[in-house]
Write a protein that holds these residues in place. Structure first.
Motif, mmCIF file in Angstrom:
data_model
loop_
_atom_site.group_PDB
_atom_site.id
_atom_site.type_symbol
_atom_site.label_atom_id
_atom_site.label_comp_id
_atom_site.label_asym_id
_atom_site.label_seq_id
_atom_site.Cartn_x
_atom_site.Cartn_y
_atom_site.Cartn_z
ATOM 1 N N GLY A 1 10.593 15.217 41.241
ATOM 2 C CA GLY A 1 11.306 14.952 39.999
ATOM 3 C C GLY A 1 12.548 15.829 39.875
ATOM 4 N N TRP A 2 13.329 15.534 38.871
ATOM 5 C CA TRP A 2 14.565 16.292 38.623
ATOM 6 C C TRP A 2 14.638 16.586 37.138
ATOM 7 C CZ3 TRP A 2 18.731 15.155 35.460
ATOM 8 C CH2 TRP A 2 19.863 15.974 35.598
ATOM 9 N N THR A 3 15.074 17.782 36.794
ATOM 10 C CA THR A 3 15.233 18.173 35.392
ATOM 11 C C THR A 3 16.667 18.619 35.177
ATOM 12 O OG1 THR A 3 14.484 20.414 35.924
ATOM 13 C CG2 THR A 3 12.821 18.861 35.107
ATOM 14 N N CYS A 4 17.156 18.357 33.992
ATOM 15 C CA CYS A 4 18.527 18.741 33.658
ATOM 16 C C CYS A 4 18.596 20.253 33.432
ATOM 17 C CB CYS A 4 18.997 17.983 32.427
ATOM 18 S SG CYS A 4 17.995 18.268 30.953
ATOM 19 N N ALA A 5 19.792 20.788 33.286
ATOM 20 C CA ALA A 5 19.985 22.239 33.156
ATOM 21 C C ALA A 5 19.322 22.804 31.899
ATOM 22 C CB ALA A 5 21.480 22.567 33.181
ATOM 23 N N PRO A 6 19.485 22.212 30.692
ATOM 24 C CA PRO A 6 18.799 22.787 29.509
ATOM 25 C C PRO A 6 17.283 22.796 29.673
ATOM 26 C CG PRO A 6 20.527 21.288 28.829
ATOM 27 C CD PRO A 6 20.387 21.130 30.305
ATOM 28 N N CYS A 7 16.722 21.749 30.227
ATOM 29 C CA CYS A 7 15.270 21.718 30.404
ATOM 30 C C CYS A 7 14.814 22.730 31.444
ATOM 31 C CB CYS A 7 14.823 20.326 30.806
ATOM 32 S SG CYS A 7 15.060 19.068 29.517
ATOM 33 N N CYS B 1 16.006 12.803 33.724
ATOM 34 C CA CYS B 1 15.343 14.090 33.602
ATOM 35 C C CYS B 1 13.842 13.863 33.443
ATOM 36 C CB CYS B 1 15.905 14.861 32.412
ATOM 37 S SG CYS B 1 15.100 16.458 32.150
ATOM 38 N N ASP B 2 13.072 14.660 34.149
ATOM 39 C CA ASP B 2 11.631 14.463 34.146
ATOM 40 C C ASP B 2 10.977 15.001 32.876
ATOM 41 O OD1 ASP B 2 9.344 13.498 35.700
ATOM 42 O OD2 ASP B 2 8.715 15.597 35.695
ATOM 43 N N ARG B 3 11.690 15.835 32.103
ATOM 44 C CA ARG B 3 11.089 16.414 30.903
ATOM 45 C C ARG B 3 11.601 15.753 29.630
ATOM 46 N NH1 ARG B 3 10.368 22.761 30.783
ATOM 47 N NH2 ARG B 3 8.902 22.016 29.204
ATOM 48 N N CYS B 4 12.902 15.659 29.473
ATOM 49 C CA CYS B 4 13.438 15.074 28.243
ATOM 50 C C CYS B 4 13.657 13.569 28.340
ATOM 51 C CB CYS B 4 14.751 15.755 27.861
ATOM 52 S SG CYS B 4 16.074 15.536 29.086
ATOM 53 N N LYS B 5 13.499 12.998 29.543
ATOM 54 C CA LYS B 5 13.592 11.565 29.782
ATOM 55 C C LYS B 5 14.970 10.995 29.459
ATOM 56 C CE LYS B 5 9.261 11.662 30.853
ATOM 57 N NZ LYS B 5 8.861 11.615 32.282
ATOM 58 N N ARG B 6 15.987 11.829 29.466
ATOM 59 C CA ARG B 6 17.343 11.344 29.251
ATOM 60 C C ARG B 6 17.989 11.023 30.593
ATOM 61 N NH1 ARG B 6 19.820 15.962 25.442
ATOM 62 N NH2 ARG B 6 18.724 17.210 27.031
ATOM 63 N N TYR B 7 19.015 10.182 30.544
ATOM 64 C CA TYR B 7 19.663 9.690 31.758
ATOM 65 C C TYR B 7 21.028 10.356 31.906
ATOM 66 C CZ TYR B 7 16.114 6.038 31.855
ATOM 67 O OH TYR B 7 14.913 5.357 31.893
ATOM 68 N N PHE B 8 21.438 10.543 33.158
ATOM 69 C CA PHE B 8 22.714 11.157 33.479
ATOM 70 C C PHE B 8 23.314 10.438 34.681
ATOM 71 C CE2 PHE B 8 20.048 14.344 31.557
ATOM 72 C CZ PHE B 8 20.884 14.996 30.663
ATOM 73 N N HIS B 9 24.652 10.361 34.653
ATOM 74 C CA HIS B 9 25.329 9.956 35.876
ATOM 75 C C HIS B 9 25.210 11.071 36.895
ATOM 76 C CE1 HIS B 9 27.751 7.081 33.239
ATOM 77 N NE2 HIS B 9 27.103 6.310 34.117
#
Length: 944
Positions: free
Chosen positions: A219-225, A194-202
């Protein structure tokens, strides 16, 4: 049991020690030592397997190689201690081990500057794979953190280092990455951040799952971000500041500073003896972007570097669909019994048919040797198989025809047909062909394409088949000799000392197992690199240096570190001039070095040093290279510039500036003809000489030598015409033997100038024939090549040595279109350690006339006798003993000659004669009446 291994200097080596390895000097052709790690010691190759083989002394060793950066790329590397590791091993003879050394990874060295100052110390931080031709980074396995604990623990316990691509290193050395959804490990290929929270996801854990990563620059951001960002935008309560670009954080180790070297002796010894973990004899394995992490748990998994395939869809095979049953098959389809050449169907026959085939084979030939011939049996089985395919009787098979057939051959119309090919049994080889084949095998080994070039009368398939039979016959002779005399005892070869010798403290000095120590150098040896003349031991130098020896320091640096700082050669041939101190500097002293006389200490003397004196450089017209005055001479009149060794000039150093070439000298002395035309080249008429003076002074063809008949010949033509010799080869004086040049050389047209006059020579690499002067003008290759001589022919062959290479020296003239990069051809002006050019060495060895056997007139008479014997059947001669009117030469008016040649003037039909001294086997004749009077006989159209 294991035996301790000691080198010649008494050092004990064991597994995982680093050593210098090299074959003999002649085998490796002057290249430096190779650095390798000992993986294991091995008994002889023919030792019994199992426990019994462990009782044999070690004769082989398995080595893991290191490369020098200069070995794998053209990129210059100033650090001579830097190496490239490799996952590549090879079994070598234990006698190739030279000495111990130490190789450590860069991260294990705390003081790199101090490490490189110590002898026999190397380091590495990259790995080169010789198969995919690519370099990889090498990092300690403990620095790899982005792995599950199970995989990381196995990796650290087995291997000391990890090999990976440079772009993968930051991901491997980062902290462990876990999926925020499933808390599982996130490998880089299947992970999105995620480009904002810097967390990783499969990518599979995202809803909806991602099919591919975002393109570069996005970039890509997760749903909450994403939801939070939309809320912030809708509320209009937040104002985004202008982003400040930050320097990307790197996970690589911090670079080391270049401080003063620490003199911690204990730490340095600890680093060079640092324990390294090895698994299956290797300290590292590949763990890059093409690795499946779970596969590393398997101990049998391959550790070699991998890469993606370079074959894209363009090169993939397109498999068509299955055949349509509604479409009838073609009349002739490739792959059936009519188009495939069947070699044998004996395995499909019944027992009764096999018995019938055996009975028919007995009646095919009465020759017992032919029945056991492999080629004959192969053809018999093929013919019986063809009969079985068409259901023909086996009794109809015969071997009367030696021709065989081949199917599926495309003709001129594009149709496939069956044709008849060559005989299935090769014609017997002649004695000359066998000798040429065995000589080529001894020279080229099993490189059969090179052997085929030597045996030009046979095709490549014939050479391959004969090589198999020849090798089998040699093996049969060896087996018969073993059965008769028993197995010969193996020679005792020990590279290492016994344990008792090592415990006694015996130390062997410099050994010459590699054959590179020069025991008896020249009277005044000079190092080819530093130019010093003082050394306890002299080593052989690699090719390309001014001399063939190196001092002990330069020889060691070259062999161990491939480091050779060559100092420019001083101009030794300059007139000797004393320095300001009155003492002459010896060769090898640097030009800017301190003077032998004590310098003045005044301020003016120190502030204004005298300018350095530079020797004048002259460009030689032969090799087009600059050289000092004395080595390269310049004619005072015609400005001819040529190496002294290439024109046979011996000049006093005090008179080098007033040197005059022989053509200019003859204009005053008139010792030879004033006509400077070369007798071995096409004659130039008066109009040509008036339009273009000959010979010009801006080419090597200006260098001429007088002949025994007071004519002239080019040095180039005289040296490269095989039949021509010199009365004094050291000075290249008085060209002899022009009359012994075969007639076909005079009558053959030159392929360059199309003139049928002059003596032609043949290209060494093709069948073209040309004049030597024409080839020189066209830029063809002129030089000398040294060929090895068999021991059986050394008594009948003149062997010479040039630049450390011994053998038979041959004059080479080759067309410029041929490739000369794979041959060691010495140029005409190339010099050896004694300052002699290649032309000088060749002429002194092969171009010296036998002056000790007879004087010049008797040698000329003997050559005349041989010519008369050869030409007596073709040219009518009138000898003085015959009863006829006294003949008189039409050119020189002499009445005394061993033979007269009758000629006819086609203009008026008058018959006259030419003496043997004026006769020349060409179409144009010149004679001199007195000094300066030239008679051109060709204008009278004389016919011999």
């Amino acid at each position: 049991m294991s035996f301790p291994v000691y080198l010649k200097n008494g050092d004990q080596v064991k597994a995982n020690d680093h050593v210098y390895c090299s074959p003999s000097w002649d085998t490796r052709d002057g290249t430096p030592y190779s650095v390798a790690r000992i993986m294991q010691f091995l008994p002889p190759a023919d030792a019994p397997k199992g426990e019994e083989g462990k009782n044999y002394l070690y004769t082989r060793v398995r080595l893991a190689w290191y490369y020098r950066p200069s070995d794998v790329s053209d990129r210059p590397v100033a650090d001579s201690r830097l190496l490239l590791a490799a996952i590549y091993s090879e079994v070598c003879d234990i006698n190739q081990l030279r000495a111990k050394c130490h190789v450590v990874h860069r991260d294990k060295i705390s003081d790199l500057s101090g490490w490189k100052k110590r002898p026999d110390r190397f380091y590495f931080n990259r790995l080169f794979d010789p198969y995919i031709k690519k370099e990889f980074e090498v990092i300690p396995s403990q620095n790899v953190r982005n792995l599950p604990d199970s995989i990381r623990d196995v990796l650290i316990s087995r291997y000391e280092y990890v090999v990976a691509e440079k772009e993968v290193i930051p991901d491997l050395t980062d902290h462990v990455r876990l999926c925020d959804s499933c808390q599982g490990w996130c490998p880089s290929p299947d992970t999105v951040q995620c480009d904002r929270c810097k967390r990783y996801f499969h990518m599979r854990c995202v809803q909806p799952p991602l099919m591919a990563k975002p393109s570069r620059g996005y970039g890509w951001t997760c749903a909450p971000c994403s939801r939070k960002h939309e809320q912030e935008v809708d509320s209009h309560e937040i104002r985004h500041p202008t982003p400040v670009p930050l320097k990307p954080k790197s996970n690589l180790p911090a670079p080391r500073g270049r401080g003063r070297p620490r003199k911690d002796r204990s730490l340095a010894e600890k680093e060079e003896n640092f324990p390294v973990k090895h698994f299956n004899l290797w300290p590292f394995r590949y763990f890059g972007q093409h690795t499946v992490a779970e596969d590393t748990l398997d101990p049998e998994d391959l550790i070699f570097p991998r890469t993606a395939t370079r074959l894209g869809p363009k090169f993939q095979a397109t498999v068509p669909l299955g055949p349509n049953p509604d479409i009838p098959p073609a009349d002739e389809e490739r792959g059936d019994d009519r188009t495939v050449e069947t070699f044998g169907l004996i395995n499909t026959l019944t027992e009764s048919e096999v018995v019938e085939v055996e009975e028919c084979m007995r009646g095919l030939t009465d020759d017992a040797e032919l029945r056991h011939n492999v080629d004959w049996l192969t053809e018999v089985i093929r013919r019986f198989s063809d009969a079985a395919i068409v259901a023909r009787s086996f009794t109809s098979v015969n071997m009367k025809s030696t021709k065989s057939t081949i199917k599926w051959v495309k003709d001129d119309k594009g149709l496939y047909t069956t044709v008849e090919k060559a005989s299935y049994i090769d014609e017997p080889w002649t004695r000359d062909e066998v000798v040429a084949f065995e000589d080529a095998i001894q020279l080229h080994g099993a490189e059969l394409r090179a052997v085929r070039d030597e045996v030009v009368s046979r095709s490549m398939p014939e050479v391959v088949r004969f090589y198999g039979h020849w090798k089998s016959s040699k093996l049969g002779e060896e087996n018969q000799r073993i059965r008769t005399a028993g197995v010969p005892p193996k020679p005792i070869r020990k590279q290492y000392m016994s344990a008792a010798e090592a415990n006694d403290g015996q130390r062997v000095g410099l050994s010459d197992d590699e054959g590179s120590i020069v025991s008896q150098p020249s009277k005044i040896p000079s190092c080819g690199a530093c130019r010093t003349r003082e050394s306890n031991v002299w080593w052989k130098a690699p090719k390309g240096l001014p001399t063939s020896v190196l001092c002990e320091t330069c020889g060691t640096n070259w062999r161990k570190y491939a480091d050779l700082n060559v100092r420019p050669v001083r101009e030794e041939s300059l007139p000797t001039s004393k320095s300001r101190s009155g003492i002459e500097k010896r060769e090898g002293t640097p030009l800017a070095g301190p003077s032998a006389k004590k310098a003045r200490t005044t301020a003016s003397a120190q502030s204004t040093p005298p300018p350095p004196t530079t020797a004048p450089q002259i460009r030689c017209l032969t090799c087009m290279k600059n050289g000092p005055l004395g080595k390269v001479l310049k004619c005072k009149q015609c400005q001819l510039r040529v190496h002294a060794g290439c024109c046979g000039a011996i000049v006093d150093p005090a008179n080098v500036e007033s040197w005059i070439c022989e053509l200019c000298e003859n204009e005053e002395s008139l010792e030879a003809s004033v006509n400077p035309d070369c007798l071995l080249c096409p004659r130039a008429g008066r109009e040509d000489r008036a339009r273009k003076p000959w010979p010009p002074s801006d080419t090597f063809l200006r260098a001429c030598k007088p002949t025994e008949g007071q004519g002239w010949a080019h040095i180039l033509c005289s040296v490269f015409t095989p039949e021509v010799t010199f009365t004094d080869a050291s000075r290249l004086r008085l060209v002899e033997g022009l009359s012994t040049v075969p007639r076909h050389r005079w009558t053959t047209k030159c392929c360059l100038c199309s003139e049928p006059e002059g003596a032609v020579i043949r290209c060494n690499d093709c069948s073209k024939e040309f004049h030597a002067s024409c080839a020189w003008k066209q830029g063809h290759k002129f030089g000398f090549e040294i060929q090895p001589v068999k021991s059986s022919r050394r008594d009948t062959t003149i062997i010479t040595t040039f630049k450390g290479e011994s053998g038979c020296m041959n004059a080479i003239v080759s067309c410029k279109e041929h490739d000369h990069s794979k041959r060691d051809i010495y140029d005409i002006c190339e010099t050896n350690e004694g300052g002699e050019t290649a032309l000088q060495v060749y002429c002194q060895a092969y171009k010296q006339a036998p002056v000790g056997q007879a004087h010049a007139l008797l040698r000329k008479a003997r050559r005349l006798d041989s010519i008369l014997n050869v030409r007596s059947d073709h040219i009518p001669l009138i000898t003085p003993e015959q009863k006829s009117p006294d003949p008189q030469c039409y050119i020189c008016d002499t009445q005394f000659s061993p033979a007269f040649y009758p000629i006819t003037n086609r203009l008026n039909g008058v018959h006259t004669h030419i003496c043997h001294g004026c006769y020349f086997p060409g179409k144009r004749y010149y004679a001199t009446r007195g000094v300066g009077l030239i008679t051109e006989i060709n204008s009278l159209e004389l016919e011999v």
